[in-house]
Scaffold this active site. Sequence first.
Site, mmCIF file in Angstrom:
data_model
loop_
_atom_site.group_PDB
_atom_site.id
_atom_site.type_symbol
_atom_site.label_atom_id
_atom_site.label_comp_id
_atom_site.label_asym_id
_atom_site.label_seq_id
_atom_site.Cartn_x
_atom_site.Cartn_y
_atom_site.Cartn_z
ATOM 1 N N TYR A 157 0.681 -1.206 0.107
ATOM 2 C CA TYR A 157 -0.112 -0.104 -0.064
ATOM 3 C C TYR A 157 0.883 1.320 0.020
ATOM 4 C CZ TYR A 157 -3.844 -3.018 1.221
ATOM 5 O OH TYR A 157 -4.763 -4.054 1.383
ATOM 6 N N HIS A 182 -0.647 -12.154 0.573
ATOM 7 C CA HIS A 182 -1.716 -11.199 -0.283
ATOM 8 C C HIS A 182 -1.867 -11.729 -1.698
ATOM 9 C CE1 HIS A 182 -1.982 -6.463 -0.663
ATOM 10 N NE2 HIS A 182 -3.245 -7.029 -0.659
#
Length: 316
Positions: free
Chosen positions: A53, A122
């Site tokens: 992110y 992820h």
Amino acid sequence: MSAIGFGAWAIGGPFMARGKPAGWGQVDDEESVAAVHRALDLGVTFFDTADVYGTGHSERVLGRALSGRWDEVVIATKFGLTFDAATRALTGQDISPGYIRQACRASLERLGTDHIDLYQLHVADAPMEQVDEMVATLEGLVDEGLIRAYGWSTDDPERVAAFAKGPHCAAVQHNLNVLHDAPAMLAVCDTHELASVNRGPLAMGLLTGKYGPDSRLPMDDVRGDSPAWMTFFKDGRPAPEFLAMLDAIRDVLTSGGRTLAQGALGWLLARSGRTVPIPGIKTVGQAEQNAGALLHGPLEAAQLAQIDEVLQRHAR
């Protein structure tokens, strides 16, 4: 751990994936830090981020905001996607044992802590044949005290069940909200006694009520380009079918003085005893509104039944 978390994707700021925006537009780091502090003050203690992110920026901002308060919080981050921080772009994926260890230590450094409470894969579709190797690597990180537990961010019950054989597998992060139920995922959480960490609890912002049929998201926002997986927004606009569903249940969600967002979070709190929604937060105001759902509490069983009936009728 609080019943509602703080999703930290947005505070990472802009970054790119395959040449397209993957962030939520520009951010003000001072506002992000203030939002984290306000959430803590209001009882939110679970913070979910990922190394990718903002290509590390979200972790650094969280680390700054939580400095000196690590004993008050549960921190979750993710691994498996590779990136170039200099260009703020994703470069691929790597789930090899060496990279998992490297990524873990890098996240710890950015966060400024000595351990990660929940370390999550992820890569949603990572190959099943690599599960045993990943679990062994993650168990090694637990033994070293670098992580406390691990999980997988995926919407595939079969992959969750395979990961769950690891002794310290504690959670799955999956898509769940009042417009998109996930009974198979909740069932596998029950079977393996896993926490259900809910991404997209506000349908990427649609359930806040801020967007109507004429809304157009900016192109530096991941919703503005609307990648294929972005079902709630199409071509930068709210998907009409989901706006219609929201209108059909608006009165139920806003009962008892709740905002739309608080009602949507209340649905998740009522849906299962395992759910932990992680609405994305960029501002102090959003932190206050989402934390307000804790005061209102879960919707009642009759309200859940009413929503099911209305949405089924709407679908027909």
